[in-house]
Design an enzyme around this catalytic site. Structure first.
Site, PDB file in Angstrom:
ATOM      1  N   LYS A  37      -8.837 -14.510 -20.731  1.00 49.39           N
ATOM      2  CA  LYS A  37     -10.175 -14.586 -20.156  1.00 49.39           C
ATOM      3  C   LYS A  37     -11.201 -14.225 -21.226  1.00 49.39           C
ATOM      4  O   LYS A  37     -11.367 -13.062 -21.586  1.00 49.39           O
ATOM      5  CB  LYS A  37     -10.352 -13.652 -18.965  1.00 49.39           C
ATOM      6  CG  LYS A  37     -11.641 -13.986 -18.210  1.00 49.39           C
ATOM      7  CD  LYS A  37     -12.213 -12.843 -17.414  1.00 49.39           C
ATOM      8  CE  LYS A  37     -13.042 -11.894 -18.225  1.00 49.39           C
ATOM      9  NZ  LYS A  37     -14.264 -12.484 -18.809  1.00 49.39           N
ATOM     10  N   GLY A  90     -13.152  -4.211 -25.060  1.00 53.45           N
ATOM     11  CA  GLY A  90     -14.486  -4.215 -24.465  1.00 53.45           C
ATOM     12  C   GLY A  90     -15.026  -2.799 -24.401  1.00 53.45           C
ATOM     13  O   GLY A  90     -14.625  -1.933 -25.175  1.00 53.45           O
ATOM     14  N   SER A  91     -15.908  -2.579 -23.432  1.00 54.81           N
ATOM     15  CA  SER A  91     -16.602  -1.296 -23.378  1.00 54.81           C
ATOM     16  C   SER A  91     -15.725  -0.208 -22.759  1.00 54.81           C
ATOM     17  O   SER A  91     -14.799  -0.494 -22.002  1.00 54.81           O
ATOM     18  CB  SER A  91     -17.878  -1.446 -22.551  1.00 54.81           C
ATOM     19  OG  SER A  91     -17.557  -1.830 -21.230  1.00 54.81           O
ATOM     20  N   THR A  92     -16.043   1.028 -23.047  1.00 54.64           N
ATOM     21  CA  THR A  92     -15.276   2.156 -22.523  1.00 54.64           C
ATOM     22  C   THR A  92     -15.376   2.260 -20.993  1.00 54.64           C
ATOM     23  O   THR A  92     -14.351   2.453 -20.329  1.00 54.64           O
ATOM     24  CB  THR A  92     -15.692   3.447 -23.257  1.00 54.64           C
ATOM     25  OG1 THR A  92     -15.287   3.298 -24.633  1.00 54.64           O
ATOM     26  CG2 THR A  92     -15.028   4.673 -22.682  1.00 54.64           C
ATOM     27  N   GLY A  97     -13.127  -0.276 -19.627  1.00 57.69           N
ATOM     28  CA  GLY A  97     -11.745   0.134 -19.915  1.00 57.69           C
ATOM     29  C   GLY A  97     -11.213   1.081 -18.851  1.00 57.69           C
ATOM     30  O   GLY A  97     -10.076   0.951 -18.395  1.00 57.69           O
ATOM     31  N   GLU A 153      -8.701  -1.501 -26.220  1.00 56.62           N
ATOM     32  CA  GLU A 153      -9.412  -1.304 -27.482  1.00 56.62           C
ATOM     33  C   GLU A 153     -10.886  -1.239 -27.105  1.00 56.62           C
ATOM     34  O   GLU A 153     -11.470  -2.253 -26.722  1.00 56.62           O
ATOM     35  CB  GLU A 153      -9.095  -2.451 -28.445  1.00 56.62           C
ATOM     36  CG  GLU A 153      -9.405  -2.102 -29.883  1.00 56.62           C
ATOM     37  CD  GLU A 153     -10.780  -2.546 -30.305  1.00 56.62           C
ATOM     38  OE1 GLU A 153     -11.719  -1.722 -30.210  1.00 56.62           O
ATOM     39  OE2 GLU A 153     -10.917  -3.698 -30.708  1.00 56.62           O
ATOM     40  N   CYS A 212     -17.081  -3.145 -32.873  1.00 58.58           N
ATOM     41  CA  CYS A 212     -16.586  -1.922 -32.234  1.00 58.58           C
ATOM     42  C   CYS A 212     -16.424  -0.796 -33.251  1.00 58.58           C
ATOM     43  O   CYS A 212     -16.622   0.359 -32.920  1.00 58.58           O
ATOM     44  CB  CYS A 212     -15.306  -2.186 -31.462  1.00 58.58           C
ATOM     45  SG  CYS A 212     -14.136  -3.213 -32.329  1.00 58.58           S
ATOM     46  N   GLU A 214     -22.728   4.460 -27.814  1.00 57.39           N
ATOM     47  CA  GLU A 214     -22.531   3.210 -28.562  1.00 57.39           C
ATOM     48  C   GLU A 214     -23.710   2.274 -28.275  1.00 57.39           C
ATOM     49  O   GLU A 214     -23.990   1.937 -27.128  1.00 57.39           O
ATOM     50  CB  GLU A 214     -21.228   2.537 -28.132  1.00 57.39           C
ATOM     51  CG  GLU A 214     -20.975   1.247 -28.889  1.00 57.39           C
ATOM     52  CD  GLU A 214     -19.631   0.595 -28.550  1.00 57.39           C
ATOM     53  OE1 GLU A 214     -19.367   0.328 -27.372  1.00 57.39           O
ATOM     54  OE2 GLU A 214     -18.858   0.355 -29.496  1.00 57.39           O
TER      55      GLU A 214
HETATM   56  P1  NAI Z   1     -17.640  -5.480 -21.156  1.00 52.03           P
HETATM   57  O1  NAI Z   1     -16.695  -4.389 -21.430  1.00 52.03           O
HETATM   58  O2  NAI Z   1     -18.238  -5.614 -19.804  1.00 52.03           O
HETATM   59  O3  NAI Z   1     -16.939  -6.905 -21.482  1.00 52.03           O
HETATM   60  C1  NAI Z   1     -15.735  -7.099 -22.185  1.00 52.03           C
HETATM   61  C2  NAI Z   1     -14.846  -8.060 -21.416  1.00 52.03           C
HETATM   62  O4  NAI Z   1     -14.426  -7.449 -20.206  1.00 52.03           O
HETATM   63  C3  NAI Z   1     -15.536  -9.360 -20.998  1.00 52.03           C
HETATM   64  O5  NAI Z   1     -14.617 -10.427 -21.064  1.00 52.03           O
HETATM   65  C4  NAI Z   1     -15.918  -9.072 -19.561  1.00 52.03           C
HETATM   66  O6  NAI Z   1     -16.095 -10.244 -18.796  1.00 52.03           O
HETATM   67  C5  NAI Z   1     -14.718  -8.281 -19.101  1.00 52.03           C
HETATM   68  N1  NAI Z   1     -14.943  -7.434 -17.927  1.00 52.03           N
HETATM   69  C6  NAI Z   1     -16.094  -6.840 -17.537  1.00 52.03           C
HETATM   70  N2  NAI Z   1     -15.901  -6.144 -16.396  1.00 52.03           N
HETATM   71  C7  NAI Z   1     -14.597  -6.283 -16.069  1.00 52.03           C
HETATM   72  C8  NAI Z   1     -13.776  -5.797 -15.009  1.00 52.03           C
HETATM   73  N3  NAI Z   1     -14.271  -5.020 -14.060  1.00 52.03           N
HETATM   74  N4  NAI Z   1     -12.477  -6.133 -14.993  1.00 52.03           N
HETATM   75  C9  NAI Z   1     -11.950  -6.902 -15.964  1.00 52.03           C
HETATM   76  N5  NAI Z   1     -12.671  -7.410 -16.984  1.00 52.03           N
HETATM   77  C10 NAI Z   1     -13.978  -7.101 -17.042  1.00 52.03           C
HETATM   78  O7  NAI Z   1     -18.777  -5.408 -22.228  1.00 52.03           O
HETATM   79  P2  NAI Z   1     -20.261  -5.998 -22.064  1.00 52.03           P
HETATM   80  O8  NAI Z   1     -20.778  -5.661 -20.712  1.00 52.03           O
HETATM   81  O9  NAI Z   1     -20.244  -7.415 -22.430  1.00 52.03           O
HETATM   82  O10 NAI Z   1     -21.044  -5.179 -23.157  1.00 52.03           O
HETATM   83  C11 NAI Z   1     -21.575  -3.906 -22.832  1.00 52.03           C
HETATM   84  C12 NAI Z   1     -21.341  -2.920 -23.935  1.00 52.03           C
HETATM   85  O11 NAI Z   1     -19.964  -2.735 -24.144  1.00 52.03           O
HETATM   86  C13 NAI Z   1     -21.862  -3.324 -25.294  1.00 52.03           C
HETATM   87  O12 NAI Z   1     -23.207  -3.060 -25.417  1.00 52.03           O
HETATM   88  C14 NAI Z   1     -21.002  -2.489 -26.196  1.00 52.03           C
HETATM   89  O13 NAI Z   1     -21.527  -1.190 -26.300  1.00 52.03           O
HETATM   90  C15 NAI Z   1     -19.686  -2.439 -25.499  1.00 52.03           C
HETATM   91  N6  NAI Z   1     -18.732  -3.417 -26.030  1.00 52.03           N
HETATM   92  C16 NAI Z   1     -17.764  -2.988 -26.893  1.00 52.03           C
HETATM   93  C17 NAI Z   1     -16.883  -3.897 -27.429  1.00 52.03           C
HETATM   94  C18 NAI Z   1     -15.829  -3.499 -28.383  1.00 52.03           C
HETATM   95  O14 NAI Z   1     -15.302  -4.335 -29.097  1.00 52.03           O
HETATM   96  N7  NAI Z   1     -15.448  -2.246 -28.429  1.00 52.03           N
HETATM   97  C19 NAI Z   1     -16.971  -5.326 -27.152  1.00 52.03           C
HETATM   98  C20 NAI Z   1     -17.999  -5.668 -26.205  1.00 52.03           C
HETATM   99  C21 NAI Z   1     -18.845  -4.727 -25.691  1.00 52.03           C
END
Ligand code: NAI
Ligand code: MG
Length: 477
Positions: free
Chosen positions: A173, A226-228, A231, A248, A282, A380
């Site tokens: 996804k 993705g985000s903490t 996670g 991660e 990240c 972050e």
């Molecule tokens: P996010 O954590 O919401 O998105 C990452 C992935 O998780 C996307 O594919 C999203 O569709 C999916 N996702 C979101 N909610 C989910 C759920 N409940 N169940 C399963 N999958 C889900 O990150 P977002 O909202 O795009 O960005 C917000 C903040 O997160 C950023 O500003 C940044 O601080 C952080 N982030 C950190 C990342 C990293 O590589 N450590 C990558 C992306 C965002």
């Protein structure tokens, strides 16, 4: 360009007819309307992945054959490299030269795990007694891979390649902001010859598509980047079906500059540590810790360099800072910039800009006089925004470095080998770069300590995340 769901080697429309819009963040233009998987589509994808995993043909696929398919996919991806790099830049806003690095690194990751596919062996164990006891590693089953929008293609390969190498099947996804290169990857896997269901790609948002994948009883493991906060949610949602999970997550990584460092190199490292990838990385070195005696010099040099990094057209070869990936991320980053202006001392940047009148651009921004407790130090930001803190000795540097819920990465700059090793050992982070920053290789495991998650992408270690160990006793009494 593919805009439909990829399930069982077929391109399908979403059952509900739902779509999502992919926008170029540098031009604000609509790039594509892509089908968005709902619960029924998630179920179809998982069913296809499960059927493939349990089928006799896939079981009969030797590691060597899976490796050959991954090699073929790497070759095809390489051949389409320019096209994919441009697609990545259009959907993410990063400079084209960065997208080219992402594509090359994706080719490398596929190649690296192609090599592992026929090299996973178990052990023969020296038990007490006559019995013959051995272990073997077996694929966990169906893997749900959930990836973000900052390195859409590259991070997909970090999960898809080791999973397929060991014989798992995958439902990927991608993030709703950046599904296009993941769909191109599906096209490539199809052409490479993977059988139906081995890899499925279902764009969609987190709360609908992602959560349905995490909760689905037919999925054995979730590999998430993705985000903490998300996670934590993934872990909760996975508990119901006792899935394996690797996470991660975010970071607030310290980049530590000692007075005895090669300061020119350290300043360059501080710059790329936070401004590469527009800081949407990240492992971004978002807290620069500088020893007091060189603080003024380091900040001056860094500001001089940052001031030259004007945001520009991501397709211009001289551009070093592109557009933030989305309007949402832009708003988030600008709210931190405003907080920083209240809390600390803005020394360069701090302004949103447009290129040709459009786009979500933010200047390379540095805040000096930052202190623990400030929002820009604790949280972050995920943008081109650096907080500079000052320290007086090694102990204080380590204390500040570890004063965070995160533990993804760290940098340490010094010519003193003892200091370098002492700090590398004392910092609680999954990766420590000595006299360098932001180096990656498929052979080098990457992942977090503490709130940055657990499990490892890349390296031999990633294979552990996609296999279970079976112990076989052959009784000889
Ligand atoms: P996010 O954590 O919401 O998105 C990452 C992935 O998780 C996307 O594919 C999203 O569709 C999916 N996702 C979101 N909610 C989910 C759920 N409940 N169940 C399963 N999958 C889900 O990150 P977002 O909202 O795009 O960005 C917000 C903040 O997160 C950023 O500003 C940044 O601080 C952080 N982030 C950190 C990342 C990293 O590589 N450590 C990558 C992306 C965002
Ligand atoms: Mg989110």
């Amino acid at each position: 360009m593919q805009t439909r769901l990829f399930i069982g080697n077929e391109w399908r429309e979403a059952t509900s007819g739902a779509t999502l819009e992919v926008v170029n963040p540098a031009t604000e233009e609509l790039l594509a309307t892509v089908h968005a998987a709902g619960e029924a589509d998630v179920d179809a994808a998982v069913t296809a992945a499960r059927a493939c995993f349990e089928s006799d043909p896939w079981r009969a696929f030797s590691g060597r054959k899976r490796g050959a398919l991954l090699h073929r996919a790497a070759q095809l991806l390489h051949e389409r490299g320019d096209e994919l790099a441009e697609m990545e830049t259009r959907q993410n806003g990063k400079p084209l030269f960065e997208s080219k690095i992402d594509v090359a690194s994706t080719v490398e990751t596929l190649t690296y795990y192609a090599g592992w596919a026929d090299k996973l062996a178990g052990d023969v164990l020296p038990v007490d007694g006559p019995d013959f006891v051995f272990t073997q590693r077996e694929p966990i089953g169906v893997v749900g891979a959930i990836v973000p929008w900052n390195f859409p293609l590259n991070l997909a390969s970090w999960k898809v390649a080791p999973a397929l190498a060991v014989g798992c099947t995958v439902v990927l996804k991608p993030a709703p902001e950046t599904p296009l290169t993941a769909l191109a990857l599906a096209e490539i896997m199809l052409e490479a010859g993977f059988p139906p269901g081995a890899i499925n790609v279902i764009p969609g948002d987190g709360p609908t598509t992602g959560a349905a994948l995490v909760r689905h009883p037919g999925v054995d493991k979730i590999a998430f980047t993705g985000s903490t906060p998300v996670g934590r949610q993934v872990m909760r949602d996975a508990a119901g079906t006792l899935k394996r999970v690797t996470l991660e997550l975010g970071g607030k990584s310290p980049n530590i500059v000692f007075a005895d460092a090669d300061l020119k190199a350290a300043v360059r490292g501080a710059q790329t540590g936070i401004f590469y990838g527009k800081g949407e990385v990240c492992a971004a070195g978002s807290r620069l810790l500088v020893e007091r005696s060189v603080h003024d010099h380091v900040v001056e040099e860094l500001v001089a360099r940052a001031a030259k990094l004007a945001p520009g057209d991501p397709f211009d070869k001289d551009t070093r800072i592109g557009a933030l990936a989305s309007r949402r991320q832009f708003d988030k980053v600008m709210s931190y910039v405003e907080a920083g202006k209240r809390e600390a001392k803005l020394v360069t940047g701090g302004t949103a800009t447009k290129v040709n009148g459009k786009g979500y651009f933010v200047e390379a921004t540095v805040f000096d006089d930052a202190e623990p407790g400030m929002k820009i130090v604790e949280e972050e930001i995920f943008g081109p925004v650096l907080a500079v803190l000052t320290f007086d000795d090694v102990d204080e540097a380590v204390q500040l470095a570890n004063r965070t819920i995160y533990g993804l990465a760290a940098g340490v700059w010094t010519k003193d080998i003892k200091k370098a090793f002492t700090v590398a050992r004392a910092v609680r982070a999954g990766t420590v770069w000595v006299n360098s920053y932001n180096l990656y290789d498929s052979a080098a495991p990457f992942g977090g300590f503490k709130g940055s998650g657990f499990g490892r992408d890349l390296g031999r270690e990633a294979l552990d995340g996609y296999t279970d160990v079976k112990t076989v006793w052959v009784g000889l009494r």
